[in-house]
Motif scaffolding. Sequence first.
Motif, PDB file in Angstrom:
ATOM      1  N   LEU A  17       6.327 -22.913  -3.571  1.00  0.00           N
ATOM      2  CA  LEU A  17       5.797 -21.760  -3.345  1.00  0.00           C
ATOM      3  C   LEU A  17       6.155 -21.170  -1.882  1.00  0.00           C
ATOM      4  O   LEU A  17       6.445 -21.908  -1.066  1.00  0.00           O
ATOM      5  N   ARG A  18       6.470 -20.129  -1.969  1.00  0.00           N
ATOM      6  CA  ARG A  18       6.822 -19.143  -0.401  1.00  0.00           C
ATOM      7  C   ARG A  18       5.726 -19.085   0.483  1.00  0.00           C
ATOM      8  O   ARG A  18       4.582 -19.228  -0.141  1.00  0.00           O
ATOM      9  N   LEU A  19       5.851 -18.818   1.687  1.00  0.00           N
ATOM     10  CA  LEU A  19       4.931 -18.541   2.702  1.00  0.00           C
ATOM     11  C   LEU A  19       4.000 -17.699   2.230  1.00  0.00           C
ATOM     12  O   LEU A  19       2.567 -17.911   2.216  1.00  0.00           O
ATOM     13  N   TRP A  20       4.303 -16.571   1.685  1.00  0.00           N
ATOM     14  CA  TRP A  20       3.493 -15.566   1.066  1.00  0.00           C
ATOM     15  C   TRP A  20       3.999 -15.547  -0.509  1.00  0.00           C
ATOM     16  O   TRP A  20       5.286 -14.909  -0.682  1.00  0.00           O
ATOM     17  N   PRO A  21       3.327 -16.135  -1.199  1.00  0.00           N
ATOM     18  CA  PRO A  21       3.936 -16.447  -2.516  1.00  0.00           C
ATOM     19  C   PRO A  21       4.260 -15.370  -3.254  1.00  0.00           C
ATOM     20  O   PRO A  21       3.660 -14.213  -3.270  1.00  0.00           O
ATOM     21  N   MET A  29      -0.927  -7.867  -3.144  1.00  0.00           N
ATOM     22  CA  MET A  29      -0.805  -7.181  -1.772  1.00  0.00           C
ATOM     23  C   MET A  29      -0.406  -5.730  -1.675  1.00  0.00           C
ATOM     24  O   MET A  29      -1.072  -5.078  -0.709  1.00  0.00           O
ATOM     25  N   VAL A 225       2.630   2.232  15.971  1.00  0.00           N
ATOM     26  CA  VAL A 225       2.121   1.507  17.114  1.00  0.00           C
ATOM     27  C   VAL A 225       3.020   2.115  18.470  1.00  0.00           C
ATOM     28  O   VAL A 225       2.488   2.199  19.533  1.00  0.00           O
ATOM     29  N   ALA A 266      -8.911   1.898  17.984  1.00  0.00           N
ATOM     30  CA  ALA A 266      -8.081   0.564  17.718  1.00  0.00           C
ATOM     31  C   ALA A 266      -8.238   0.019  16.297  1.00  0.00           C
ATOM     32  O   ALA A 266      -7.455  -0.551  15.857  1.00  0.00           O
ATOM     33  N   ILE A 269      -5.907   2.101  14.025  1.00  0.00           N
ATOM     34  CA  ILE A 269      -4.597   1.641  14.158  1.00  0.00           C
ATOM     35  C   ILE A 269      -4.632   0.443  13.268  1.00  0.00           C
ATOM     36  O   ILE A 269      -3.455   0.235  12.744  1.00  0.00           O
ATOM     37  N   VAL A 270      -5.335  -0.689  13.666  1.00  0.00           N
ATOM     38  CA  VAL A 270      -5.135  -1.954  13.130  1.00  0.00           C
ATOM     39  C   VAL A 270      -5.167  -1.632  11.363  1.00  0.00           C
ATOM     40  O   VAL A 270      -4.521  -2.495  10.828  1.00  0.00           O
ATOM     41  N   VAL A 273      -2.042  -0.193  10.208  1.00  0.00           N
ATOM     42  CA  VAL A 273      -0.796  -1.097  10.395  1.00  0.00           C
ATOM     43  C   VAL A 273      -0.716  -2.242   9.294  1.00  0.00           C
ATOM     44  O   VAL A 273       0.250  -2.750   8.569  1.00  0.00           O
ATOM     45  N   VAL A 274      -2.112  -2.816   9.267  1.00  0.00           N
ATOM     46  CA  VAL A 274      -2.327  -4.095   8.053  1.00  0.00           C
ATOM     47  C   VAL A 274      -2.133  -3.374   6.832  1.00  0.00           C
ATOM     48  O   VAL A 274      -1.361  -3.860   5.993  1.00  0.00           O
ATOM     49  N   ASN A 277       1.738  -2.977   6.491  1.00  0.00           N
ATOM     50  CA  ASN A 277       2.305  -4.509   6.335  1.00  0.00           C
ATOM     51  C   ASN A 277       2.349  -5.039   4.907  1.00  0.00           C
ATOM     52  O   ASN A 277       3.033  -5.798   4.263  1.00  0.00           O
ATOM     53  N   LEU A 278       0.928  -4.873   4.387  1.00  0.00           N
ATOM     54  CA  LEU A 278       0.737  -5.328   3.050  1.00  0.00           C
ATOM     55  C   LEU A 278       1.663  -4.903   1.906  1.00  0.00           C
ATOM     56  O   LEU A 278       2.160  -5.487   1.329  1.00  0.00           O
ATOM     57  N   ASP A 281       5.377  -6.231   2.651  1.00  0.00           N
ATOM     58  CA  ASP A 281       5.331  -7.532   2.233  1.00  0.00           C
ATOM     59  C   ASP A 281       5.225  -7.600   0.770  1.00  0.00           C
ATOM     60  O   ASP A 281       5.853  -8.367   0.139  1.00  0.00           O
TER      61      ASP A 281
ATOM     62  N   PHE B 142      -1.566 -12.896   9.506  1.00  0.00           N
ATOM     63  CA  PHE B 142      -1.298 -11.665   8.896  1.00  0.00           C
ATOM     64  C   PHE B 142      -1.855 -10.145   9.528  1.00  0.00           C
ATOM     65  O   PHE B 142      -1.352  -9.238   9.835  1.00  0.00           O
ATOM     66  N   GLY B 146      -1.258  -7.156  12.704  1.00  0.00           N
ATOM     67  CA  GLY B 146      -1.282  -6.032  12.590  1.00  0.00           C
ATOM     68  C   GLY B 146      -2.098  -5.211  13.942  1.00  0.00           C
ATOM     69  O   GLY B 146      -2.180  -4.028  14.183  1.00  0.00           O
ATOM     70  N   ILE B 151      -3.738  -3.409  22.399  1.00  0.00           N
ATOM     71  CA  ILE B 151      -5.107  -3.546  22.122  1.00  0.00           C
ATOM     72  C   ILE B 151      -5.527  -4.921  22.264  1.00  0.00           C
ATOM     73  O   ILE B 151      -6.576  -5.098  22.609  1.00  0.00           O
TER      74      ILE B 151
END
Lengths: 295, 313
Positions: A17-21, A29, A225, A266, A269-270, A273-274, A277-278, A281, B142, B146, B151
């Motif tokens: 399996l990959r790191l993120w399968p 995701m 960012v 904050a 922003i997070v 960004v998450v 990224n989801l 990926d 993960f 982000g 921050i």
Amino acid sequence: MTTADRSGAPRALLPRLRLWPAGGAGTAMLGIGLVMVAVLLVLALTVGLNPPREALTGNLRLRFRPPGTEGYLMGTDQLGRSVAGRVGAGMVWSLGIALVAATLALALGTVLGLIAAWVPGWPRRVIRTLIDTVIAFPSLVIAVTVIAIMGRGFWTLAITLGLATCPIAARVVYAEAMSLARRDYVVAAQLAGVGSTTILATHVLPALRPTLLTMFAFTFADMLVAESALSFLGLGVPLTAPSWGNMLSESREFLVEAPWLMLAPAGAIVFAVVALNLIGDGIAARARRRGRSAM
Amino acid sequence: MNRGAALRAALAKRLTELLVLLFAISTLLFFLLRLGGDPAMLMAGDEADPEVVALIRAQYGLDAPLWVQYLRYVVAMLSLDFGTSLSTGRDALGLVLERLGSTLLLAGLAVAITTAIAVPLGAWLGYRPERGDRQAVNAVVFVLQGIPGYIVGLLLIQLFVVELRWLTSIGNQGLSSWILPSFTLASFLVPKMVRVIAANVAEAMREDYIRTARATGASGRELLLFHALPNAVLGATALIGTQFAFLMSGSLITEVIFAWPGFGALLVASVTRLDFPVVQAAVFMIAVLVFLVNAGTDVLFSLIDPRLRRQTA
């Protein structure tokens, strides 16, 4: 690393399996990321474009109210403005700049990358040298300097960030396009006398789509960012604009009495960004799986 | 091509990049500055006396034709003469050089912390990525990825300075003031490096040489430490170039947050004051550092990568 010596038995033939399968996880995701972005989009189009009055004009009798105060979900700031309202209003600045910058970076990067891949000789050499040179240099330094001279503002910031980032996109597109150029179907099309523009439009660009989509998500996140970082330094959007970076910058003075002033932008922003990224990926994992199962 | 020639070619390429970079950036700065308005007015301020503006114009040669100004400027750059700071009157390059040590100290600490966290954690994650505990930690990494570094810095200040009052967050006042800025700067790099090393280790564990080593009876620990990890780390060093640019961007912000006396904070302050001789000198310094790091990586690679070493013949 305590588990390292427990694996005496050969595992070489087991499925890896990959790191993120890949596969199912990739779809999951992507789904979660898209839902999160949809939430942001709805908020940006409702609250963002029509910020509540409490977000812009303060009420000095209602300064530093903690989150949960009647009518103020995330409390109020040093001028008695609604923090939740300002986070909402900030979406137009923060997400808007990131969107324009990421689009510009990718569009320009794709054009440069395709030219470098398709036109050997001096165009390739010039573009490659340019890419290698700019990538190695911290783009924040360029952005800071340009904005100090040209002045703060939505378009200055979006265009500067887009231009400073396009070499990264160009390098990825160049590498992909070079490998595509050697594929049999592309060579066959060339031998059949199909023009370069047609080949690029019908064979190369569609094959680049997963790469471009993944890169768009990641670049969007990076630009978000970068915008907030520049605004945080006082060299981004106009100082009175309610961008997330500006809010963070102002919050530094009140870390002791009102930490929510920092936590709200904050968190926004997070979250964004998450989400991006989801999506990035997720698309990459799905493309990998399809690529592998096709072989 | 043997190793020496390959290395010389690589270094020549880096040197070309440095020259292209210096030329491009200084030209950009020169014309932007003139595009953005009258530099003499910028220096003197909006409400300055016309006589003062004329004096500044004469003093800095701003009354000459543009191309003469540009030529003078290029010649001065080539002889490392960046002029004097407009706000303090001191030698611009000198100001940058005296802050170089602080910046390098912070960057060095951050790189050490990043390595100390990313290599073991990445090895652990990549060794058996399919296990539940790794997947959980992966999810945490993960989300951490982000969180922008500055921050993290603000959260660290909030926790360790405001709430717990354990550490200081202002300037360079000895060891205890180093902790927060260096961890903040490291947080710009750690999540990415963890994921790269984990992916590289996972990749390496699937290679034939691991199967061979396992067949000869190597234990899991030996496989990881002596076979998979060295390759994974070697692969990660290829990222040094791009990550260094990222590190420099990060140190700009970190130095401002913590009032760290490095030249990143100096650059930001000079940019806001439109003190261009200092901006020029700082940008020049960063370009030289980028060159040294990339050239150093090339040399390092040719020394440690067995595939390149074998080509010596």
